[in-house]
Write an enzyme that holds these catalytic residues in place. Structure first.
Site, PDB file in Angstrom:
ATOM      1  N   CYS A   1       0.830  -1.185   0.000  1.00  0.00           N
ATOM      2  CA  CYS A   1       0.000   0.000   0.000  1.00  0.00           C
ATOM      3  C   CYS A   1       0.867   1.239   0.000  1.00  0.00           C
ATOM      4  O   CYS A   1       2.076   1.170  -0.180  1.00  0.00           O
ATOM      5  CB  CYS A   1      -0.910  -0.007   1.237  1.00  0.00           C
ATOM      6  SG  CYS A   1      -1.825  -1.558   1.479  1.00  0.00           S
TER       7      CYS A   1
ATOM      8  N   ARG B   1      -4.878   1.591  -0.039  1.00  0.00           N
ATOM      9  CA  ARG B   1      -4.709   0.152   0.139  1.00  0.00           C
ATOM     10  C   ARG B   1      -4.784  -0.621  -1.166  1.00  0.00           C
ATOM     11  O   ARG B   1      -5.684  -0.400  -1.977  1.00  0.00           O
ATOM     12  CB  ARG B   1      -5.784  -0.398   1.091  1.00  0.00           C
ATOM     13  CG  ARG B   1      -5.591  -1.886   1.412  1.00  0.00           C
ATOM     14  CD  ARG B   1      -6.743  -2.459   2.194  1.00  0.00           C
ATOM     15  NE  ARG B   1      -6.497  -3.857   2.551  1.00  0.00           N
ATOM     16  CZ  ARG B   1      -7.424  -4.721   2.933  1.00  0.00           C
ATOM     17  NH1 ARG B   1      -8.696  -4.328   3.024  1.00  0.00           N
ATOM     18  NH2 ARG B   1      -7.115  -5.967   3.222  1.00  0.00           N
TER      19      ARG B   1
END
Length: 641
Positions: free
Chosen positions: A2, A50
């Site tokens: 991420c 994410r």
């Protein structure tokens, strides 16, 4: 995998900067297009993008966790993967009765930090850059994995500290911290010599990197306190009588275990595959866990600069479906501005361009790929590691005699056989070995770089690392140097930035703490021996990789840069870029043009030197004067910062 971003304020005004952090985080949306999140209290703001790999439906970040008496005590943002998270969760549950709310790996980090403190870092098998905020103690804990697979940038002033996975996002927060975007001439000099910016520097003076294998603790109004937790020792363990095969089996077993854990994911995992032993070994082990494994490779149309055929043969031998991307010179040139933008700071390694295209192709089919980075540094794979053997006679000579040999070599005409050997033999290891890359020697550096200073030489970077390796044999010292320079400055930067440009997670099973624990015990003879490199690794892989790659010379993703810069493919483009770049105050452009003309005429191979300058000029046009605008498509963030 991420992208994280955050700011710890010194005056308790974090809430007023929440929108600023959220906006700056969009500059790295490519790292995590699946989910967005922010969290803040009075002191700190977290932003997060994410890429969902494990526990897709849950494990959203910023993640809150705490013990039963204070279940919201900690907030976590985490970039990377912890491959032994299941084992860590089990251990925490048994020893401390720890409870978890998700099935992901993030909670294993924050719970481990609560019960073990900074010692949790010695238990994690994986790649990571993370931040944990303790709302009770008002303390921020930042950490990177031991090899530096995942990045973490920092900017600190009296107003607070900003931190993030990409420099371009941290740049957006400098004004809030009262910092400017001044360039670092010292870092520019180091880049020009080494072809990458060495840690902890960046090309911006007010932004640094938390070094690999380090953690930092921060409190509001207090500067970061950095601690190194990973110090490779290379405690050589000689073979017991007739114990060679046992060691080879040990290497094979730990690699099998590492690949098995690196295959943990709730999405499809593929593998990059060149024509070499490292990526082939990883793919051969991976297919044991995924019979439908897809492998990916890239190459060029020019003969001698493609391992496509060998990779295809390897894929067929192990039973993998194989996909090839061939890159044209036009594609190569057109993609460069985008690639430099994604890199944050330039890396003058042409191999990152074909990697960019094969990553784009892989992302059409999978979300995670395995690769063979790190095998050379751990097992002694670079040909240059043979040099101490050829120079062993010189090492026995008195210092005065060696210096005399150096003076004699200076008088020998260029191109004369033996001149280079005599020159290198006159130098100590510390003086002659900078690592795996060096674009400019001292004389050319003084000429090409207008900002040159004698007290900013490469020894600034290498001398402290050499001090750490005193007492080790020469090959091990070279490995040790490359762990802290070339590996984390070039190989892992392009592995992270280029793959994440396509929202593709790259995993590197060789760079595993348990694999390293075995590799660092290998004696000199098991690295460079029998006329080859990585001898012990090759022996360990005899029953794993196909015979046709077992002893092949390393190529990776070779690039015909030398030919293209001298020919119609790149010469005119390079000349125009050099002429129009507004970097006259940094480079002697007349000398750069002279190098290009010498190269075109075939007098000197200046390709890597020219490429180093060109990459910087593109970077300067993107991040400094705005004359170069990369085409970042299908994104909802600004290109120009």
């Amino acid at each position: 995998m991420c992208g994280l971003l955050g700011m710890l304020t010194s005056d308790g005004t974090a809430s007023s900067a929440t929108q600023l952090v959220a906006s700056a985080a969009t500059c790295m949306r490519h790292r995590g297009p699946d989910d967005l999140g922010t969290w803040n209290d009075d002191d700190l703001i977290f932003g997060f993008n994410r890429l969902s790999i494990i526990d897709i439906e849950h494990s959203h970040q910023p993640l809150r966790w705490g013990p039963p008496e204070d279940p919201e005590r900690y907030a976590l943002v985490f970039n990377g993967e912890i491959y032994n998270y299941l084992e860590i969760r089990d251990e925490l549950s048994r020893e401390f009765d720890a409870a978890f709310r998700t099935e992901g790996d993030g909670e294993s980090i924050v719970a481990g930090y609560h019960y073990w403190g900074a010692d949790v870092l010695t238990k994690l098998r994986g790649m990571f850059g993370f931040a944990i905020w303790d709302t009770q103690q008002k303390e921020l804990f930042l950490a990177r994995d031991q090899f530096g697979i995942k990045p973490l940038f920092l900017a600190t002033s009296a107003r607070g500290t900003a931190f993030g996975s990409e420099k371009k996002s941290v740049l957006e927060l400098l004004d809030r911290l009262g910092l400017d975007r001044e360039l670092d001439d010292r870092a520019i000099e180091h880049y020009t010599v080494l072809q990458y910016v060495p840690e902890p520097e960046t090309l911006h003076k007010n932004i640094t990197r938390l070094e690999s294998g380090c953690y930092a603790t921060l409190r509001p109004g207090v500067a970061p306190a950095v601690t190194r937790y990973f110090k490779p020792r290379f405690p050589v363990r000689p073979f017991a009588p007739n114990g060679e095969q046992k060691r080879y089996d040990e290497i094979a077993d730990v690699l099998r275990d590492s690949v098995a854990k690196h295959m943990r994911a709730d999405v499809t995992v593929g593998s990059f595959l060149s024509g070499g032993i490292d990526s082939t070994a990883i793919a051969a082990l991976a297919i044991q866990h995924n019979p439908d494994l897809i492998t990916f490779t890239t190459g060029f149309e020019r003969d001698g600069y493609s391992e496509v055929d060998v990779a295809a043969e390897s894929a067929e031998a192990i039973g993998a479906r194989h996909i090839v991307k061939v890159v044209s010179p036009r594609e190569f040139v057109d993609a460069l501005p985008q690639i430099i933008w994604y890199l944050d700071d330039p890396v003058a390694d042409p191999a990152l361009v074909p990697l960019y295209f094969v990553a784009a192709e892989a992302r059409k089919h999978v979300k995670v790929v395995l690769s063979g980075e790190g095998a050379d540094e751990l097992f002694g794979g670079y040909t240059i590691y043979k040099e101490p053997l050829s120079l062993a006679t010189f090492d026995k000579l008195p210092g005065g005699v060696r210096r005399l040999a150096g003076k004699i070599s200076d008088r020998i005409p260029e191109g004369t056989r033996g001149k280079s050997l005599l020159h290198r033999g006159s130098l100590t290891l510390e003086d002659r070995y900078y690592g795996n890359a060096r674009s400019f020697d001292d004389a050319r550096l003084r000429t090409v770089l207008r900002t040159f200073r004698e007290d900013w030489m490469h020894q600034d970077v290498t001398a402290p690392i050499y001090r750490m390796s005193e007492g080790m044999d020469p090959v091990t010292r070279m490995q040790h140097l490359d762990l802290f320079t070339w590996l984390r400055g070039d190989i892992l930067v392009k592995a992270d930035k280029i793959n994440m440009a396509h929202s593709l997670e790259l995993r590197v099973p060789f760079l595993d703490k348990e694999v390293f624990a075995v590799a660092e015990q290998l004696p000199f003879e098991e690295k460079i021996s029998h006329g080859t490199t990585k001898y012990a690794l090759r022996k360990a892989l005899e029953q794993i990789v196909p015979p046709h790659v077992l002893h092949r010379r390393k190529l990776g993703f070779p690039v015909p840069l030398r030919h293209w810069l001298a020919g119609t493919e790149m010469y005119d483009w390079a000349r125009e870029l050099i002429a129009t770049s507004d970097t006259d105050h940094i480079f002697n452009k007349q000398f750069v043009m002279q190098m290009l003309e010498e190269h075109r005429r075939g007098e000197v191979d200046n390709s890597r030197r020219i490429w180093t300058v060109i990459c910087f000029m593109l970077w300067y046009g993107i991040f400094v004067d705005g004359t170069v605008v990369p085409k970042i498509e299908d994104r909802d963030y600004p290109v120009r910062l």
